[in-house]
Motif scaffolding. Structure first.
Motif, PDB file in Angstrom:
ATOM      1  N   ARG A  61       0.885  -1.402  -0.043  1.00  0.00           N
ATOM      2  CA  ARG A  61      -0.306  -0.211   0.110  1.00  0.00           C
ATOM      3  C   ARG A  61       0.993   1.378   0.021  1.00  0.00           C
ATOM      4  O   ARG A  61       0.518   2.352  -0.918  1.00  0.00           O
ATOM      5  N   THR A  62       1.417   1.525   1.149  1.00  0.00           N
ATOM      6  CA  THR A  62       2.963   2.228   0.966  1.00  0.00           C
ATOM      7  C   THR A  62       3.275   2.465  -0.579  1.00  0.00           C
ATOM      8  O   THR A  62       3.413   3.570  -0.945  1.00  0.00           O
ATOM      9  N   ALA A  63       4.053   1.558  -1.457  1.00  0.00           N
ATOM     10  CA  ALA A  63       4.434   1.531  -2.282  1.00  0.00           C
ATOM     11  C   ALA A  63       3.460   2.095  -3.693  1.00  0.00           C
ATOM     12  O   ALA A  63       3.825   3.263  -4.510  1.00  0.00           O
ATOM     13  N   ILE A  64       2.794   1.383  -3.692  1.00  0.00           N
ATOM     14  CA  ILE A  64       1.547   2.048  -4.703  1.00  0.00           C
ATOM     15  C   ILE A  64       0.699   3.657  -4.487  1.00  0.00           C
ATOM     16  O   ILE A  64       0.650   4.078  -4.921  1.00  0.00           O
ATOM     17  N   SER A  65       0.686   3.838  -3.532  1.00  0.00           N
ATOM     18  CA  SER A  65       0.549   5.391  -3.087  1.00  0.00           C
ATOM     19  C   SER A  65       1.636   6.008  -2.853  1.00  0.00           C
ATOM     20  O   SER A  65       0.935   7.843  -3.564  1.00  0.00           O
ATOM     21  N   ILE A  66       2.716   6.353  -3.210  1.00  0.00           N
ATOM     22  CA  ILE A  66       3.976   6.885  -3.811  1.00  0.00           C
ATOM     23  C   ILE A  66       3.345   7.231  -5.471  1.00  0.00           C
ATOM     24  O   ILE A  66       3.329   8.508  -5.799  1.00  0.00           O
ATOM     25  N   LEU A  67       3.272   6.261  -6.257  1.00  0.00           N
ATOM     26  CA  LEU A  67       2.812   5.355  -7.830  1.00  0.00           C
ATOM     27  C   LEU A  67       1.164   6.786  -8.062  1.00  0.00           C
ATOM     28  O   LEU A  67       0.688   7.842  -9.018  1.00  0.00           O
ATOM     29  N   GLU A  68       0.160   6.403  -6.461  1.00  0.00           N
ATOM     30  CA  GLU A  68      -0.944   6.996  -7.440  1.00  0.00           C
ATOM     31  C   GLU A  68      -0.684   9.001  -6.856  1.00  0.00           C
ATOM     32  O   GLU A  68      -1.729   9.192  -8.076  1.00  0.00           O
ATOM     33  N   LYS A  69      -0.249   9.038  -6.299  1.00  0.00           N
ATOM     34  CA  LYS A  69       0.031  10.546  -6.140  1.00  0.00           C
ATOM     35  C   LYS A  69       0.754  11.377  -7.029  1.00  0.00           C
ATOM     36  O   LYS A  69       0.184  12.413  -7.743  1.00  0.00           O
ATOM     37  N   SER A  70       1.452  10.216  -7.303  1.00  0.00           N
ATOM     38  CA  SER A  70       2.395  11.391  -8.476  1.00  0.00           C
ATOM     39  C   SER A  70       2.070  10.765  -9.911  1.00  0.00           C
ATOM     40  O   SER A  70       2.659  12.130 -11.194  1.00  0.00           O
ATOM     41  N   GLY A  71       1.429   9.882 -10.173  1.00  0.00           N
ATOM     42  CA  GLY A  71       0.686   9.420 -11.349  1.00  0.00           C
ATOM     43  C   GLY A  71      -0.410   9.609 -12.146  1.00  0.00           C
ATOM     44  O   GLY A  71      -0.680   9.174 -13.456  1.00  0.00           O
ATOM     45  N   GLY A  72      -1.419  10.403 -11.355  1.00  0.00           N
ATOM     46  CA  GLY A  72      -3.067  10.468 -11.600  1.00  0.00           C
ATOM     47  C   GLY A  72      -3.301   8.382 -11.298  1.00  0.00           C
ATOM     48  O   GLY A  72      -4.055   8.725 -12.858  1.00  0.00           O
ATOM     49  N   ILE A  73      -2.842   7.484 -11.176  1.00  0.00           N
ATOM     50  CA  ILE A  73      -3.428   6.291 -11.591  1.00  0.00           C
ATOM     51  C   ILE A  73      -3.973   5.592 -10.362  1.00  0.00           C
ATOM     52  O   ILE A  73      -3.869   5.778  -8.831  1.00  0.00           O
ATOM     53  N   SER A  74      -4.628   4.654 -10.507  1.00  0.00           N
ATOM     54  CA  SER A  74      -4.669   4.061  -9.095  1.00  0.00           C
ATOM     55  C   SER A  74      -5.339   2.807  -9.329  1.00  0.00           C
ATOM     56  O   SER A  74      -4.625   1.951 -10.114  1.00  0.00           O
ATOM     57  N   PHE A  75      -4.950   1.568  -8.138  1.00  0.00           N
ATOM     58  CA  PHE A  75      -4.679   0.515  -8.086  1.00  0.00           C
ATOM     59  C   PHE A  75      -5.454  -0.001  -7.262  1.00  0.00           C
ATOM     60  O   PHE A  75      -6.318   0.015  -6.224  1.00  0.00           O
TER      61      PHE A  75
END
Length: 387
Positions: free
Chosen positions: A358-372
């Motif tokens: 969850r920590t890993a993907i939250s960084i990607l979600e915040k910076s890339g406009g994507i969701s998991f």
């Protein structure tokens, strides 16, 4: 290291093996043809019914601790192939008899190939990897290695005592998805293996050279020895090492291989012998295209390439397709993109390697406009919905 083969066989019967446990059982089966025959027999409905009929002869109250002590003794005496099979036979008979007697025969699946339901996962179910590997030898031994054995010398990992290691053995260290491992070779060279990687090497190097083979991603810190050059064979190329630290990334499912020099000096040439020898200096990376048999050179930040060894995923203008490959190997999950265009989204930044998913993907979600999200057994990557 103390895994009971009988437990794995029982889990196989009822279709509850994890990916790691399946790898352990497969390694045991490959160790000896008789193991494979035994597993086939023990999962045969007729054989199981026969054991049920004769369960009155079985002492199902035999203490588990006694069985474990016997298996531990088998390993220390390096006669595990024959005796472990005998112990497994006794144990599985006890397991079958116990469950048949206490829960009824209907509680056991008698299909040769149990059909397990496709598991549904959640983001919370996905955990970071850990130190784990399987070490196999040319003598037929196979050991499942735990975190406590990462960083040990080869001699300390082998089943038989050092004074019996008179002949050179060909060894293979396999690191599964969701794993990593460090090993020290007999010349004091240190090797770190990333997830889904393999190292093949001799228990003792030749007096004239040191040669190993790798697939996946491997970091080397090679002990300098002018009298014995060190060679690393990977997909389509051979690296000659002059005492140095470097990283090789050469996965079978990727067309491009990367060799990155951190310190010292190395040279590369094609395995076919065609073309010349290419020398690298620190801070340079050789990019080898398998299909085109072409090598390009570029300057890189080595801390980005070797970040995985220091506990971080570091991305420097990497597409999401490459990032997800690395994350899926480490966190051991399957994934798909809801939109193919997302594969080309480029990221910069870093993610803690040992943090939860969850920590890993939250960084990607915040910076890339994507969701998991998850669907069945897969992680689905989508464009974040506008609110």
């Amino acid at each position: 290291m103390n895994r009971n083969i009988s437990d794995l066989i029982y889990k196989s019967i009822i279709g509850k093996l994890t990916t790691e446990e399946r790898a352990e059982l497969d390694a045991w089966v490959k160790e000896d043809e008789a193991n494979g025959r035994f597993l086939s027999d023990i999962t045969d409905p007729a054989a199981l019914k026969s054991e049920r009929d004769s369960r009155r002869l079985i002492d199902s109250s035999r203490p588990a601790a006694d069985m474990q002590r016997r298996i531990d003794a088998i390993r220390s005496r390096s006669r595990n192939r024959v005796l472990l099979r005998a112990a497994a036979i006794a144990a599985i008979i006890g397991v079958v008899g116990y469950f048949a007697f206490n829960f009824g025969w209907s509680g056991l699946s008698t299909d040769k190939e149990p059909i397990a339901e496709v598991p549904e996962i959640s983001i919370a179910d996905i955990k970071p990897g850990k130190a784990s590997a399987i070490l196999s030898s040319s003598e037929g031994h196979s050991l499942v290695l735990a975190a406590s054995e990462s960083g040990l010398e080869t001699d300390e990992l082998l089943t038989s005592p050092k004074d019996k290691q008179k002949e050179v053995q060909d060894l293979c260290l396999d690191v599964p998805r969701g794993g990593e491992f460090k090993i020290v070779l007999e010349d004091s060279t240190e090797v770190w293996l990333n997830s889904e990687s393999q190292l093949r090497y001799p228990s003792t190097f030749d007096k004239n050279e040191r040669r190993v083979q790798v697939t996946g991603e491997v970091y080397f810190s090679v002990k300098k020895d002018p009298e014995r050059p060190f060679y690393v064979e990977s997909r389509g190329q051979v690296v000659k090492v002059y005492g140095t630290t470097f990283n090789i990334k050469a996965y079978p499912d990727e067309e491009i291989s990367y060799t990155t020099l951190e310190t010292g000096s190395i040279s590369l040439r094609q395995s076919s012998g065609e073309g010349g020898e290419l020398y690298l200096s620190p801070g340079h990376q050789a990019v080898f295209n398998q299909a085109e048999e072409k090598v390009d050179m570029k300057v890189v930040n080595t801390s980005v390439i070797t970040g995985w060894r220091h506990g971080r995923f570091v991305f420097e203008e990497q597409p999401l397709s490459a990032i997800m490959k690395d994350l899926s190997r480490w966190y051991d999950f399957e994934y798909e993109f809801s939109d193919e265009a997302l594969k080309n989204v480029v990221f910069m930044g870093s993610i803690p390697r040992y943090g939860d998913f969850r920590t890993a993907i939250s960084i990607l979600e915040k910076s890339g406009g994507i969701s998991f999200d998850t669907s069945g057994s897969k992680v689905i990557i989508s464009l974040k919905k506008k609110q």
